[in-house]
Design a protein around this motif. Structure first.
Motif, short mmCIF file in Angstrom:
data_model
loop_
_atom_site.label_atom_id
_atom_site.label_comp_id
_atom_site.label_asym_id
_atom_site.label_seq_id
_atom_site.Cartn_x
_atom_site.Cartn_y
_atom_site.Cartn_z
N THR A 127 0.79 -1.23 0.00
CA THR A 127 0.00 0.00 0.00
C THR A 127 0.82 1.28 0.00
O THR A 127 0.31 2.35 -0.31
CB THR A 127 -0.92 0.05 1.23
N GLY A 128 2.12 1.17 0.41
CA GLY A 128 2.92 2.38 0.59
C GLY A 128 2.63 3.08 1.90
O GLY A 128 3.14 4.18 2.15
N ALA A 271 6.99 15.11 -5.52
CA ALA A 271 6.42 14.39 -6.66
C ALA A 271 7.48 13.41 -7.17
O ALA A 271 8.67 13.74 -7.20
CB ALA A 271 6.01 15.35 -7.77
N SER A 272 7.04 12.23 -7.55
CA SER A 272 7.99 11.24 -8.06
C SER A 272 7.32 10.39 -9.12
O SER A 272 6.09 10.31 -9.19
CB SER A 272 8.51 10.35 -6.92
N ASN A 273 8.14 9.75 -9.94
CA ASN A 273 7.62 8.89 -11.00
C ASN A 273 7.36 7.47 -10.53
O ASN A 273 6.79 6.66 -11.26
CB ASN A 273 8.60 8.87 -12.18
N LYS A 282 9.48 5.27 7.36
CA LYS A 282 9.29 6.58 7.98
C LYS A 282 8.27 7.42 7.22
O LYS A 282 7.61 8.28 7.80
CB LYS A 282 10.63 7.34 8.04
N THR A 283 8.16 7.19 5.91
CA THR A 283 7.28 8.00 5.06
C THR A 283 6.26 7.10 4.36
O THR A 283 6.30 5.87 4.48
CB THR A 283 8.11 8.76 4.01
N TYR A 284 5.36 7.71 3.64
CA TYR A 284 4.34 6.96 2.92
C TYR A 284 4.07 7.65 1.58
O TYR A 284 4.57 8.75 1.33
CB TYR A 284 3.05 6.84 3.74
N THR A 285 3.30 7.01 0.71
CA THR A 285 3.13 7.51 -0.65
C THR A 285 1.69 7.44 -1.10
O THR A 285 1.03 6.41 -0.93
CB THR A 285 4.01 6.70 -1.63
N TRP A 286 1.22 8.55 -1.70
CA TRP A 286 -0.09 8.60 -2.34
C TRP A 286 0.09 8.56 -3.87
O TRP A 286 1.16 8.87 -4.37
CB TRP A 286 -0.82 9.91 -2.02
N VAL A 287 -0.97 8.23 -4.57
CA VAL A 287 -0.99 8.50 -6.00
C VAL A 287 -1.27 9.99 -6.18
O VAL A 287 -2.12 10.58 -5.51
CB VAL A 287 -2.07 7.67 -6.72
N PRO A 296 5.01 11.15 -2.55
CA PRO A 296 5.55 10.71 -1.26
C PRO A 296 5.38 11.81 -0.21
O PRO A 296 5.49 13.00 -0.50
CB PRO A 296 7.03 10.45 -1.57
N ASN A 297 5.14 11.40 1.03
CA ASN A 297 4.74 12.34 2.07
C ASN A 297 5.26 11.87 3.42
O ASN A 297 5.41 10.69 3.67
CB ASN A 297 3.21 12.41 2.08
N GLY A 298 5.52 12.83 4.28
CA GLY A 298 5.82 12.54 5.68
C GLY A 298 5.20 13.62 6.55
O GLY A 298 5.50 14.80 6.39
#
Length: 505
Positions: A127-128, A271-273, A282-287, A296-298
């Motif tokens: 899930t990220g 923003a990332s590809n 430590k971090t997590y990622t949304w679409v 990616p977000n923290g």
């Protein structure tokens, strides 16, 4: 006249902020409709979805009434919404009770059992995101176990914006960003995860169809047109969760771009590809709103909240002609970098990213009789920045280069704090013309792209205007980076103390 305007609804925790934008990104007008949050038991937090709908109806009419824009000129309606909710509806789309919102923590046992069955690392790799009772999946499982009669009648589980899209169009749908907030979504393949749903004991059919944030879900129905004042057939673009809307709304579309929101909680997103799967989680990622990209977000618990706390605690004696925040900033500016050797740990409410420790607590370490309240105020600004630098470093370590940092939110109004961020991050800090409008602007961008008013997010990025820039000061940056290890070591040393303090809470 042509259709050149977008209405963006930002369905927040305290109310709906509806904003009217032109197709070139000009903010025409905005209005706010507030609603209640209910706390029936300790740790519970609910809202009435009919209040959300009333908010959309009233604010839409208000925008049309107080501007010269006609309903024929509205080219799209789009949404940003609070995330991580759980609203169960029947086949007619009628709510089966209040919505359980993001702040509700009742489902901790359900989250714990998923971790025992699948493991935190497994779910994170799918899930990220870490497993948490904050996410929708645990809340759905709680309803199934504790309100079985309600669950049997449920046809779909919806997020706030998804319910409103249904009311406007008659179609059940969600977008990829809100799907990420369920703990049930396969981040890479962009489908519901069979493995996680099997572990939860939840059927896939209860979730709505998945869409990109720019998808037109339908047109405004005749009934909804009468309720809202919109023109029947007006395109409704689903939009996204509030966090990813804020990213797009400040122009964080491509790799190398990032923003730092400083509200009560504070976060850094880029923003990332591809998703970022941090080995330490430590971090997590949304679409992203751009469905071909990720965000990616923290998020830390108490960023601007720390500043509000120390200001209200120490600056109540401000004079009538100077606000306590102005006085705090003036005194903090007089304190030197590192606040004369004072460390502040910003864990007044435990911590999410980057520590993921609910037992962590705030601390000033290094206090002496010579320290002033200005030193303490500056130390709070620095402590929040150090904590967020861990998030920033995580992204860069995992292959997401960051070239500059936009700032948003109430805390970003402090020029002193913005300069501290630039010096601690070692990045140029950009100030946009709208510090508080990024979320609604992101929703408007999704609406404009999805309805064809503009070509793509690269064109939308031109909506964002920079009004100031803070450059890192090399000498001060060097001093901060020498001090940074002390910040991390202080937390490490206090971590066992936090565990022992629990029984006294």
């Amino acid at each position: 006249m042509g259709k050149h305007y977008i209405i963006a609804h930002d369905i927040g925790t305290t109310g709906n902020k509806a904003t009217l934008y032109s197709s070139d990104g000009e903010l025409i007008s905005s209005t706010l409709y507030k609603y209640q949050t209910f706390y029936p038991k300790t740790g519970w937090a609910e809202q009435n979805p009919l209040d959300w709908w009333q908010a959309v109806c009233d604010t839409t009419k208000t925008l049309l009434e107080k501007t010269s824009v006609t309903r024929e000129q509205i080219g799209a309606v789009s949404f940003s919404g609070q995330m991580l909710g759980c609203l169960l509806v029947d086949r007619q789309g009628d709510p089966l009770g209040n919505a359980i919102i993001w702040a509700d923590m009742r489902a901790s046992d359900q989250a714990k059992r998923l971790e025992e069955e699948l493991g935190m690392e497994t779910v994170y790799q799918i899930t990220g995101h870490r497993i948490s009772s904050s996410y929708s999946g645990a809340k759905i499982k709680w309803v199934k176990e504790h309100q079985p009669d309600v669950f049997k009648r449920a046809y779909k589980i919806l997020q706030a914006k998804d319910y409103l899209v249904y009311r406007l169009t008659g179609t059940f749908a969600t977008d990829y960003s809100d799907a990420c907030g369920t703990n049930c979504f396969d981040l890479v393949n962009k489908v519901w995860s069979d493995d996680i749903l099997k572990a939860w004991g939840i059927e896939k059919d209860i979730f709505p169809d998945l869409h990109a944030s720019t998808d037109v879900i339908g047109g405004v129905t005749d009934w909804a047109a009468k309720e809202t004042g919109l023109l029947q057939g007006t395109p409704v673009v689903i939009g996204g969760g509030d966090g990813v809307c804020a990213a797009a709304g400040v122009g964080v579309i491509d790799e190398g771009e990032a923003f730092n929101y400083i509200g009560s909680s504070s976060w850094i997103a880029t923003a990332s590809n591809k998703p970022i799967f941090d080995p330490e989680m430590k971090t997590y990622t949304w679409v992203h709103l751009d469905a071909n990209k990720y965000s990616p977000n923290g998020t830390m618990q108490c960023g601007g909240g720390s500043m509000q706390w120390v200001t209200e605690l120490l600056y109540q004696d401000s004079k009538p002609d100077v606000s306590m925040y102005e006085l705090m900033n003036l005194e903090a500016e007089k304190s030197p970098p590192t606040s004369r050797g004072l460390v502040y740990l910003p864990y007044l409410m435990g911590e999410r990213s980057p520590r993921w420790n609910p037992d962590a607590r705030g601390a000033f370490v290094g206090l002496s009789i010579t320290h002033t309240r200005g030193d303490m105020a500056r130390s709070v600004m620095e402590g929040v920045a150090y904590n967020l630098k861990i998030v920033l470093d995580t992204f860069q370590k995992e292959g997401a280069p960051i070239n500059y940092m936009w700032v948003l939110g109430g805390g970003a109004k402090s020029a002193s704090w913005r300069q501290i961020l630039a010096d601690i991050y070692g990045l140029d800090v950009y100030v946009p013309s709208y510090l508080d409008e990024a979320t609604s602007m992101g929703a408007a961008m999704a609406g404009a792209v999805g309805s064809g008013l503009i070509k793509d997010f690269q064109e939308a990025k031109r909506w964002v205007k920079r009004v100031n820039i803070h450059h890192p000061q090399p000498d001060i940056q060097k001093k901060y980076w020498e001090f940074f290890p002390l910040f991390n070591e202080t937390y490490s040393q206090l971590k066992p103390v936090y565990e022992r303090l629990k029984k006294f809470n």
